[in-house]
Design an enzyme around this catalytic site. Structure first.
Site, mmCIF file in Angstrom:
data_model
loop_
_atom_site.group_PDB
_atom_site.id
_atom_site.type_symbol
_atom_site.label_atom_id
_atom_site.label_comp_id
_atom_site.label_asym_id
_atom_site.label_seq_id
_atom_site.Cartn_x
_atom_site.Cartn_y
_atom_site.Cartn_z
ATOM 1 C CB CYS A 2 27.447 15.172 -35.627
ATOM 2 S SG CYS A 2 27.593 15.054 -37.375
ATOM 3 N NE ARG A 27 23.324 18.049 -31.866
ATOM 4 C CZ ARG A 27 23.062 19.350 -31.925
ATOM 5 N NH1 ARG A 27 22.188 19.715 -31.228
ATOM 6 N NH2 ARG A 27 23.855 20.166 -32.617
ATOM 7 C CD1 TRP A 74 22.882 15.420 -41.083
ATOM 8 C CD2 TRP A 74 21.322 13.669 -40.214
ATOM 9 N NE1 TRP A 74 21.732 15.763 -41.526
ATOM 10 C CE2 TRP A 74 20.866 14.498 -41.273
ATOM 11 C CE3 TRP A 74 20.848 12.721 -39.838
ATOM 12 C CZ2 TRP A 74 19.441 14.302 -41.736
ATOM 13 C CZ3 TRP A 74 19.635 12.237 -40.540
ATOM 14 C CH2 TRP A 74 19.000 13.170 -41.292
ATOM 15 C CG ASN A 100 27.571 19.347 -34.681
ATOM 16 O OD1 ASN A 100 27.059 19.220 -35.846
ATOM 17 N ND2 ASN A 100 26.976 20.155 -34.031
ATOM 18 N N GLY A 101 29.884 19.896 -37.524
ATOM 19 C CA GLY A 101 29.972 21.396 -38.218
ATOM 20 C C GLY A 101 30.405 20.909 -39.712
ATOM 21 C CD GLU A 484 4.595 23.503 -46.960
ATOM 22 O OE1 GLU A 484 4.234 22.595 -47.920
ATOM 23 O OE2 GLU A 484 5.361 23.137 -45.914
ATOM 24 C CE LYS A 488 3.802 21.670 -42.939
ATOM 25 N NZ LYS A 488 4.774 21.595 -44.159
ATOM 26 C CD GLU A 491 1.713 18.481 -42.763
ATOM 27 O OE1 GLU A 491 2.153 17.179 -42.801
ATOM 28 O OE2 GLU A 491 2.453 19.368 -42.898
ATOM 29 C CG HIS A 507 -12.101 30.733 -62.804
ATOM 30 N ND1 HIS A 507 -12.801 31.188 -63.942
ATOM 31 C CD2 HIS A 507 -11.206 31.895 -62.663
ATOM 32 C CE1 HIS A 507 -11.959 32.327 -64.557
ATOM 33 N NE2 HIS A 507 -11.103 32.400 -63.610
ATOM 34 C CE LYS A 606 10.116 14.490 -40.861
ATOM 35 N NZ LYS A 606 9.612 15.573 -41.297
HETATM 36 C C1 F6R Z 1 4.367 17.740 -44.961
HETATM 37 C C2 F6R Z 1 5.307 16.630 -45.089
HETATM 38 C C3 F6R Z 1 5.201 15.668 -46.289
HETATM 39 C C4 F6R Z 1 6.608 15.502 -46.827
HETATM 40 C C5 F6R Z 1 6.369 14.412 -48.002
HETATM 41 C C6 F6R Z 1 7.598 14.068 -48.988
HETATM 42 O O1 F6R Z 1 4.654 18.459 -43.903
HETATM 43 O O2 F6R Z 1 6.277 16.499 -44.443
HETATM 44 O O3 F6R Z 1 4.315 16.273 -47.286
HETATM 45 O O4 F6R Z 1 6.885 16.626 -47.350
HETATM 46 O O5 F6R Z 1 5.966 13.110 -47.658
HETATM 47 O O6 F6R Z 1 8.708 13.732 -47.789
HETATM 48 P P1 F6R Z 1 10.279 13.442 -48.472
HETATM 49 O O7 F6R Z 1 10.617 15.220 -48.454
HETATM 50 O O8 F6R Z 1 10.877 12.846 -47.312
HETATM 51 O O9 F6R Z 1 10.141 12.851 -49.617
#
Ligand code: F6R
Length: 611
Positions: A2, A27, A74, A100-101, A484, A488, A491, A507, A606
């Site tokens: 927070c 935050r 938050w 906050n905590g 993963e 990363k 993207e 294969h 996001k």
């Molecule tokens: C990759 C990334 C996305 C999310 C995906 C699911 O870095 O951020 O692949 O992991 O869109 O999003 P959430 O976790 O919000 O359901």
């Protein structure tokens, strides 16, 4: 996570608090509030939603008080709502607190305080603090002493701003495991969770350390240690520009979030593990002992990075619990015909808790009568509200589009769940649970060791930043980490990258390997280490460039690899938690050298709230 801001001085506090809170919204922003000293009592205004909603609420009022506290929340304990928004007060409204905590022992303290006739109005852990201070003030005449006695009863983490109408013009600050700074001005002083909140007003700050308390008045600041002795603090001059300050000096939110992982993991683990007793506290997810004993199968459904966490979960659940587990991509799951039974447990993993496909899969499982659980980073989200139980990942708001700290905290949630179920079902003996817990508690420190080597990883990144394609290979628990790592990289750097199960190379994908192809091999100690080494040899024999993630001191791998990204040794089961860190940094630095828009990569959002 927070945001806190406080002001005491000779100007109207309201605009300073609102301005400060707007800078702290990164935050958390599910509710906000302020308390400002009035002629006789505090003026308290709180509301659900962002700081702009609070701003609107107070815009028509004349609030002239010159001392005040503000908070942007938050949610951790209790839904986002006006009642749960800070500041919280004691029974008489004479003490106000922003926090906050996480207070771990709040349930026990609340019970004790209720028995002493204290009236609670929220579901938060924070609300016990003003009541506790009120209680201590029955014996202590001085607010600081009462605060110190109150925090001695608290277990957990806190950054606190406290005011009492008996001591106008004074703010008490206290900190443990959660940041809090004091800003110094001329006839005015400030407190804040972070520099951006007060940078407009001052560049001279004091960093409060753990267990310290401070008494802040317009013309003085006094800091005390845990024994109550005065501490002479260093004043630092901040030279960051405002946008750097929001990122705490990091160039990008993604980098800041990578470096926040030790803290995020500690917060997610806080109060959950008791290695001395071999006990895992996860009772609040609402799975009864008879139900847990009857689970026949577990489904884990998620998207993207969260799906990769779910894949690690499958390995853990099947290996450690012996329960069949299916992990699937939500957008696939919802359009196939999964065979589900009422005794199966259905888990979704989602940072945002709003991913459309994940929610659709959840609703499908609910229709079939399954018990549901979410692993989620947002308390009031749809995922949290629509599941029977939730494991909350305390990553704090993740702003960089590429998920980093959410991923590692999702993994932590899966370890906690596996241990919890395993102890109830008798699948994990106590000694084994203690061994794993002890190693988990060591993970934040081990991540810090990796982060300290980020410059070496940046050097490797620079060498390969012009490559067009990458392969990532791993086996078993680290196969999802290969996926993963590749995700990363693609993207944020727009380099084509593929993650493969190393044994699958022969294969087909091995045909891609030539002298221009970097192959990132996850080769840390474990049951498939030698097999992975053979896969590395096969790639090497085709002139592939090997970048290995390996344990510090591994001599075998350094013979075949052009670059080694070192990680400390941990239990094989926990290795994904460490192995993913250098891969996050490798992607970050490659994207940086390619001058990509790291925090907002092209074509991405996001939170994917549409199908
Ligand atoms: C990759 C990334 C996305 C999310 C995906 C699911 O870095 O951020 O692949 O992991 O869109 O999003 P959430 O976790 O919000 O359901």
């Amino acid at each position: 996570m927070c945001g806190i801001v406080g002001y005491t001085g000779n100007k109207a506090a309201l605009p300073i608090l609102i301005g400060g809170l707007k800078k702290l919204e990164y935050r958390g922003y599910d509710s906000a509030g302020i308390a400002i000293g009035g002629p006789s009592a505090f003026i308290l205004r709180r509301c659900k939603g962002k700081v702009s909603a609070l701003d609107k609420l107070v815009s028509s009022e004349k609030i002239n008080g010159k001392t005040g506290l503000g908070h942007t929340r938050w949610a951790t304990h209790g839904q986002p709502s006006e009642e749960n928004a800070h500041p919280h007060t004691d029974c008489r409204g004479r003490i106000v607190v922003v926090h906050n905590g996480i207070i771990e022992n709040y349930i026990a303290l609340r019970k004790k305080l209720k028995a002493k006739k204290h009236k609670f109005r929220s579901e938060t852990d924070t609300e016990i603090i003003p009541h506790l201070i009120e209680e201590k003030l029955k014996k202590e005449k001085n607010l600081l002493k009462a605060v110190r006695k109150a925090i001695a009863d608290i277990r957990g983490s806190y950054a606190l701003g406290i005011m009492s109408s008996d001591e106008p013009g004074t703010i008490i600050a206290a900190r443990k495991d959660t940041p809090l700074i004091i800003g110094l001005g001329k006839n005015e002083n400030f407190i804040a969770s972070d520099i951006p909140a007060i940078l407009k007003h001052t560049r001279d700050i004091i960093l409060l350390d753990d267990m310290e308390t401070a008494v802040i008045k317009p013309d003085s600041v006094a800091v005390f240690d845990s024994a109550g002795r005065t501490v002479k603090k260093k004043i630092s001059r901040i030279r960051w520009n405002p946008s750097m300050a929001e990122r705490e000096g990091y160039r990008h939110f993604m980098l800041k979030e990578i470096f926040e992982q030790p803290r995020a993991i500690q917060d997610t683990l806080r109060g959950k593990l008791n290695p001395a007793k071999g006990y895992i506290h996860l009772e609040d997810i609402g799975l009864t002992v008879p139900y847990v004993k009857k689970i026949r199968k577990i489904f884990i459904v998620a998207c993207g990075t969260a799906y990769h966490a779910g894949m690690v979960g499958k390995f853990l659940i099947e290996k450690m619990l012996g329960i069949p587990c299916e992990t699937d991509i939500a957008s696939e799951f919802r359009y196939r015909s999964p065979v589900m039974n009422k005794s199966d447990l259905f888990i979704i993993i989602s940072q945002s808790g709003e991913t459309a496909d994940t929610l659709a899969a959840l609703r499908m499982a609910k229709k079939r009568g399954l018990k549901t659980l979410s692993i989620c980073n947002v308390i009031g989200s749809s995922a949290a509200r629509e599941t029977n139980g939730m494991i909350f990942t305390h990553a704090g708001p993740e702003i960089g589009v590429a998920s980093t700290k959410a991923f590692t905290t999702q993994l932590i949630a899966l370890y906690l769940l596996t241990l919890y179920l395993g102890r109830i079902r008798g699948a994990i003996p106590r000694q084994e649970a203690v061994r794993i817990m002890t190693a988990i508690l060591n993970i934040p420190q081990q991540i810090r060791l990796i982060l300290r080597k980020s410059k070496a990883i940046a050097k490797t990144a620079r060498k390969y930043s012009k490559k067009r394609d990458f392969l990532y290979i791993g086996r078993n628990l680290n196969y999802p980490i290969a996926l993963e790592g590749a995700l990363k990289l693609k993207e944020i750097s727009y380099i084509h990258a593929e993650g493969y199960a190393a044994g699958e190379m022969k294969h087909g994908p091995i045909a891609l390997i030539d002298k221009d192809m970097p192959i990132v091999a996850i080769a840390t100690a474990g049951g498939v280490y030698e097999k992975l080494l053979s896969n590395v040899q096969e790639a090497r024999a085709r002139n592939g460039i090997i970048i290995a993630v390996a344990n510090t001191g591994d001599k075998n791998i350094s013979k075949s690899a052009s670059d080694v990204l070192c990680v400390p040794v941990t239990l094989e089961e926990l290795s994904p938690l460490l192995n993913v860190i250098p891969l996050q940094l490798l992607s970050y630095y490659i994207a940086l050298y390619r001058r990509c828009d790291i925090d907002q990569p092209r074509n991405l959002a996001k939170s994917v709230v549409v199908e």
